[in-house]
Design a protein around this motif. Structure first.
Motif, PDB file in Angstrom:
ATOM      1  N   ASP A  18      15.537   9.618  -3.823  1.00 49.78           N
ATOM      2  CA  ASP A  18      15.338   8.274  -4.366  1.00 49.78           C
ATOM      3  C   ASP A  18      14.534   7.362  -3.446  1.00 49.78           C
ATOM      4  OD1 ASP A  18      16.905   8.969  -6.564  1.00 49.78           O
ATOM      5  OD2 ASP A  18      18.763   8.333  -5.588  1.00 49.78           O
ATOM      6  N   ILE A  19      14.140   7.878  -2.284  1.00 46.89           N
ATOM      7  CA  ILE A  19      13.476   7.028  -1.289  1.00 46.89           C
ATOM      8  C   ILE A  19      11.971   7.268  -1.287  1.00 46.89           C
ATOM      9  CG2 ILE A  19      13.343   6.398   1.153  1.00 46.89           C
ATOM     10  CD1 ILE A  19      16.202   7.490   1.457  1.00 46.89           C
ATOM     11  N   LEU A  20      11.215   6.187  -1.346  1.00 48.62           N
ATOM     12  CA  LEU A  20       9.767   6.252  -1.157  1.00 48.62           C
ATOM     13  C   LEU A  20       9.456   5.681   0.221  1.00 48.62           C
ATOM     14  CD1 LEU A  20       6.963   6.867  -2.495  1.00 48.62           C
ATOM     15  CD2 LEU A  20       6.879   4.425  -3.054  1.00 48.62           C
ATOM     16  N   PHE A  21       9.072   6.541   1.136  1.00 49.68           N
ATOM     17  CA  PHE A  21       8.689   6.112   2.484  1.00 49.68           C
ATOM     18  C   PHE A  21       7.247   5.619   2.434  1.00 49.68           C
ATOM     19  CE2 PHE A  21      11.958   9.330   2.878  1.00 49.68           C
ATOM     20  CZ  PHE A  21      12.825   8.789   3.800  1.00 49.68           C
ATOM     21  N   LEU A  22       6.954   4.544   3.132  1.00 53.40           N
ATOM     22  CA  LEU A  22       5.588   4.031   3.092  1.00 53.40           C
ATOM     23  C   LEU A  22       5.179   3.396   4.412  1.00 53.40           C
ATOM     24  CD1 LEU A  22       5.339   0.637   2.695  1.00 53.40           C
ATOM     25  CD2 LEU A  22       6.415   1.239   0.534  1.00 53.40           C
ATOM     26  N   ASP A  23       3.880   3.398   4.615  1.00 52.44           N
ATOM     27  CA  ASP A  23       3.286   2.753   5.787  1.00 52.44           C
ATOM     28  C   ASP A  23       1.940   2.187   5.361  1.00 52.44           C
ATOM     29  OD1 ASP A  23       3.217   2.331   8.811  1.00 52.44           O
ATOM     30  OD2 ASP A  23       1.340   3.394   8.491  1.00 52.44           O
ATOM     31  N   ILE A  24       1.618   0.986   5.830  1.00 50.61           N
ATOM     32  CA  ILE A  24       0.331   0.383   5.475  1.00 50.61           C
ATOM     33  C   ILE A  24      -0.497   0.150   6.729  1.00 50.61           C
ATOM     34  CG2 ILE A  24       1.341  -0.734   3.451  1.00 50.61           C
ATOM     35  CD1 ILE A  24       1.213  -3.409   4.946  1.00 50.61           C
ATOM     36  N   GLU A  25      -1.810   0.172   6.538  1.00 56.90           N
ATOM     37  CA  GLU A  25      -2.737  -0.206   7.603  1.00 56.90           C
ATOM     38  C   GLU A  25      -3.529  -1.409   7.130  1.00 56.90           C
ATOM     39  OE1 GLU A  25      -2.476   1.005  10.502  1.00 56.90           O
ATOM     40  OE2 GLU A  25      -1.106   2.614   9.909  1.00 56.90           O
ATOM     41  N   THR A  26      -3.662  -2.396   7.998  1.00 55.50           N
ATOM     42  CA  THR A  26      -4.307  -3.647   7.628  1.00 55.50           C
ATOM     43  C   THR A  26      -5.392  -4.016   8.634  1.00 55.50           C
ATOM     44  OG1 THR A  26      -2.748  -5.030   8.880  1.00 55.50           O
ATOM     45  CG2 THR A  26      -2.124  -4.422   6.633  1.00 55.50           C
ATOM     46  N   VAL A  27      -6.353  -4.782   8.171  1.00 58.61           N
ATOM     47  CA  VAL A  27      -7.443  -5.266   9.024  1.00 58.61           C
ATOM     48  C   VAL A  27      -7.712  -6.724   8.671  1.00 58.61           C
ATOM     49  CG1 VAL A  27      -8.534  -2.995   9.248  1.00 58.61           C
ATOM     50  CG2 VAL A  27      -9.224  -4.512   7.366  1.00 58.61           C
ATOM     51  N   ALA A  28      -8.544  -7.370   9.451  1.00 59.01           N
ATOM     52  CA  ALA A  28      -8.976  -8.730   9.121  1.00 59.01           C
ATOM     53  C   ALA A  28      -9.700  -8.720   7.777  1.00 59.01           C
ATOM     54  CB  ALA A  28      -9.892  -9.272  10.218  1.00 59.01           C
ATOM     55  N   CYS A  29      -9.597  -9.818   7.037  1.00 56.99           N
ATOM     56  CA  CYS A  29     -10.212  -9.869   5.703  1.00 56.99           C
ATOM     57  C   CYS A  29     -11.729  -9.854   5.750  1.00 56.99           C
ATOM     58  CB  CYS A  29      -9.711 -11.082   4.938  1.00 56.99           C
ATOM     59  SG  CYS A  29     -10.124 -12.675   5.706  1.00 56.99           S
ATOM     60  N   GLU A  30     -12.296 -10.212   6.893  1.00 64.23           N
ATOM     61  CA  GLU A  30     -13.738 -10.164   7.106  1.00 64.23           C
ATOM     62  C   GLU A  30     -14.028  -9.541   8.468  1.00 64.23           C
ATOM     63  OE1 GLU A  30     -16.029 -10.900   5.005  1.00 64.23           O
ATOM     64  OE2 GLU A  30     -15.003 -12.132   3.493  1.00 64.23           O
TER      65      GLU A  30
END
Length: 249
Positions: A18-30
């Motif tokens: 039942d578990i969805l493991f997740l990870d995100i990568e983010t950067v500056a919008c510009e």
């Protein structure tokens, strides 16, 4: 020593589905501070005044270094997910998938569509420091992109105990609010192979804008979500009868 499958372990293994493991990568919008609209430049300068330490960092330098961790000035370029599924032997295997792209709105819609195919009555999201970073960041960027929130993320007004989110950093704190503990440190403590074999989170913005290497970021993000799932097993003391098999899509 092999551990037999008893009732308690069977229930714990079943709960993994039942578990969805997740990870995100983010950067500056510009790529550069100068590319911001005049209104956002003013707002970032105000933010930079709070972020600036005892140094002479400019607004431009701080934007490159720090904008990506703030949803108002950053964007999501990669989301890695993982779920435990049954193998033919009945022992769980970990299936992973990575969503990535330069068009954040398309990326978030694809992610939302995937989440909405899962059972909202049993689904639990899990991330490391997810309650402070991944989950609110996803929500804010969806709203900024005019995307309605999926049920799994639409938690406004809900009691804390009714929110089905799991956070491995919170699990490690045991009520202690004093310290941030990184995923990499916990991986080292529990002897889980590190995901930081090529880059780490502090380098993602440069790899994206200076090198243009989204594939490298995708691989890093996927390694992170695998470490996350393995850490969860350790924190729950769930012992598999064989080494975990990882299926990467």
């Amino acid at each position: 020593m092999q551990h037999s499958i008893g009732p308690t372990r069977s229930i714990m293994i079943q709960d993994l589905r039942d578990i969805l493991f997740l990870d995100i990568e983010t950067v500056a919008c510009e790529a550069e501070f100068d590319n911001l609209s005049e209104r956002l430049k003013v707002q970032w300068s105000r933010k930079a005044n709070f972020l600036r330490r005892n140094d002479n960092s400019t607004d431009e330098a701080l934007f490159k270094d720090r904008a990506g961790i703030h949803a108002e000035f950053g964007k999501i370029i990669c989301i890695a997910v993982a779920r435990f599924v049954d193998s033919e032997s009945g022992e769980p295997v970990l299936r992973t998938k990575v969503y990535a792209g330069h068009n954040e709105k398309e990326l978030l819609i694809t992610f939302k569509n995937m989440v909405e195919k899962l059972d909202p009555n049993s689904l639990k999201l899990c991330a490391h420091n997810g309650k402070e970073f991944d989950f609110p960041y996803l929500c804010r960027r969806m709203l900024i992109n005019d995307i309605s929130l999926p049920a799994a993320l639409n938690i406004a007004g809900r009691k804390p105990w009714d929110i089905p989110h799991l956070d491995t950093m919170e699990m490690w704190k045991f009520g202690d609010f004093k310290h941030y503990t990184s995923l990499d440190l916990l991986a080292a403590i529990f002897n889980i192979p590190t995901s930081k074999t090529d880059i780490d989170g502090s380098q993602v913005n440069a790899v994206y804008y200076d090198s243009g290497d989204l594939d490298r970021i995708k691989e890093y993000c996927q390694r992170d979500v695998i470490v996350l799932a393995k850490l969860f097993l350790k924190l729950k003391v769930i012992r598999l009868n064989s080494e975990l098999t990882v299926l990467m899509a």
